[in-house]
Structures are given as structure tokens and as C-alpha cells.
Scaffold this active site. Sequence first.
Site, PDB file in Angstrom:
ATOM      1  N   SER A   5      85.534 -31.623  49.883  1.00  0.00           N
ATOM      2  CA  SER A   5      85.130 -32.862  50.554  1.00  0.00           C
ATOM      3  C   SER A   5      85.802 -34.005  49.810  1.00  0.00           C
ATOM      4  O   SER A   5      86.225 -33.828  48.661  1.00  0.00           O
ATOM      5  CB  SER A   5      83.615 -33.011  50.443  1.00  0.00           C
ATOM      6  N   TYR A  35      75.396 -32.229  45.659  1.00  0.00           N
ATOM      7  CA  TYR A  35      76.519 -32.109  46.593  1.00  0.00           C
ATOM      8  C   TYR A  35      77.876 -32.463  45.955  1.00  0.00           C
ATOM      9  O   TYR A  35      78.807 -31.666  45.989  1.00  0.00           O
ATOM     10  CB  TYR A  35      76.289 -32.976  47.836  1.00  0.00           C
TER      11      TYR A  35
END
Length: 335
Positions: A183, A195
Amino acid sequence: MVSTDSLTTYVLEVILSHPALTCVFLLATLAAIHRYIRDSYKVDSFSQKHVFITGCDSGFGNLLARQLDQKGFHVIAACLTEKGAADLAAAASPRLKALPLNVTDSASIRRAVEFVSGEVGERGLWGLVNNAGRSVPIGPAEWMQSEDFTKVLDVNLIGVIDVTLQFLPLLKKAQGRVVNVASILGRLSLTGGGYCLSKWGVEAFSDSLRRDMRHFGIKVSIIEPGFFKTNVTSLDLIHADLKRLWNRLPQFVKDSYGPTYFDDYVKVQEFSMGVLCSADISKVTRCMEHALTARFPRSRYGAGWDAKFFWIPLSYMPSFVSDFVINMLLPSPKV
Ligand SMILES: *[C@@H]1O[C@H](CO)[C@@H](O)[C@H](O)[C@H]1NC(C)=O
Ligand SMILES: *[C@@H]1O[C@H](CO)[C@@H](O)[C@H](O)[C@H]1NC(C)=O
């Protein structure tokens, strides 16, 4: 007003009147042409190749599975839920096989490897796409307990490592490809929780894997999507969990943020995700497909305009610049 044409002419005149600029311009053009041609070479016989994809219930994994199925690949799509697997199998050709997989459960991965091994035979596995991921719990670090971090790390990082290690023998047989979904949050820590850590970890794991496995003909690519509408960015899921984190905080911690912080935080997120999230997730699956079908796959793919022209360039800036930009995106506690 200056028209685009006369502006282009002006810029070209300036470039051509300076020999150094002309050289740079020509070299950049040649590099772009070279990259374009190199990108266009494809591997052949898709119908002889198997690709295993995790996280196919929805989002990128689901679209990629259907896309590669249409191109003639033998897709083996792993879903967390039975319903996800059944729905996908119904939407695809009989070639596509869907199976249940929980990437945090080694025995479940082992069963998937056995199944795939039976499907691919001596050919081995051409592609492994580590796509499964979750975002919640996500939010300010102080609101978390350590198990909130591990919930995400177990799926997004340890899951990727376990799946990859268990599939490596089949990948070696085919001199295949590993495609890992990281990401832009693997480049910039925009928020607390597991995350960003997990995606930085995926970047690091993929880089060392690429260097180790190139000797065996295995290529490793990292996909770095910007903001897209999937369950990972689903505000319903994120907000329900933020509420849980906030509600269990001791009163003195809540007080330190001020009475409006929680609502401000949620509002700002609603606004920025609304502006940032693109619904066109095919921008991401096109990168994944390139990594699996190009003769010369890239090591990294920034997917989406926001990734390419904002977040990834911002990640190269000094910390005071990225801190300033990121702080502007979030509310401040009323201390
Ligand atoms: C996945 O496996 C882990 C570890 O075995 C388990 O704790 C978790 O509940 C499982 N998740 C699902 C959705 O089955
Ligand atoms: C989120 O997941 C659910 C269940 O897998 C699915 O039905 C839904 O379409 C997903 N949402 C998005 C935006 O992908």
C-alpha cells in the site's frame, strides 16, 4: 489567457535553445520509450499457467480472479468465507476453482497447498498473489492495545509470509511470480494501528524475497495502491471499530483529547476518504495482471493517480514536510 498549444510551443522553444536541457529532454524521452516497449513484452500460453490468489471474497482479489479467468489462466481463488467462494465460482468459468483459506491458520494454508499441488502437477505454480488483508483496528496509536496490532499483523504480514513460504516449492518448479499487495501506507505512516506496520513489513519481506529468489528464476513484485473503495477503506467498518476503541478508553484519556475530538476525527475521515477513494479498482488489478503476464515485471507498481503523483513522491520528502501535510489531514486534540 495562454492556450495549451502556445504554452507547449514556448516550453519546447526554451528546452531546444539550451543544449543541456535538450539532452535531458531527449534522454527522458528515450527512457520513456524504452520502458513502454519493455513493458509491452508478454509471457505466453496463459492457458498452461496456474495462479493462486488470496482474499478473493471481494475487492481487488475478487476482480483479479475474474479478470485472469477471462484471460484463460487457471485461477485458484482463496476466500475467507464459504459464501465468498460459492459466489465467485458461480460468476466465473468452470476452470476457476474457489476454496476456503484462513491465512492466519497454518493448517488451512497446508490444505490449500495440497489442493494446488494436485491441480498444477509437474508444471508448478506460475503465480502467487498475496492480496488478503484487513485494516481494522486502525486509528490513533494511544487508543490501541497490543492485541489490536497483532490482529492486523497476523493477517497482513505473518499471513503473507506463511503463505509464501509454504508455496515456494511449487513456485520454484514453475520459475513463477509472487505478487504482494502492500500500500502507499507501506511508504508513509498516515495512521496508527497495525496496518501501516504490516504494509512496511510486506515491503521489506518482498524486497529480501526478490533478492533471494531471483537466483531461482522467481520474480517478486510489490503493488502499492493509493486509496480505493474496498472493505479495507470501508468507513462503516472503520468507524464501528473506532467507536469500540474510544468507548473503552479511561475517562482521563478521553478528556485529554477534548469533547469534540472523536466526532471531528470521524468527520475528517469521512470527508477525506470521500475525496480520496477511487471506485475504479481495475487500476490496481491491471498492475497485478502486468506483474503476472509481463516478460519483465516491475519490482514496484504505484496504483492510482494519488499513489503515483502524491503519496509516493511525498514519501521521499524530508519528515518535516510529510509531518506537515499529514497533520493537516487530521484534527488536533483540544489541549
Ligand atoms: C482464522 O484462524 C485463526 C487461528 O486459527 C482463528 O483464531 C480465527 O477465528 C479464524 N478466522 C476465521 C474467520 O475463521
Ligand atoms: C465487503 O465485503 C462484503 C463481504 O465479503 C462484500 O459483500 C462487499 O461487497 C464488500 N465491499 C466492498 C466495497 O468491496
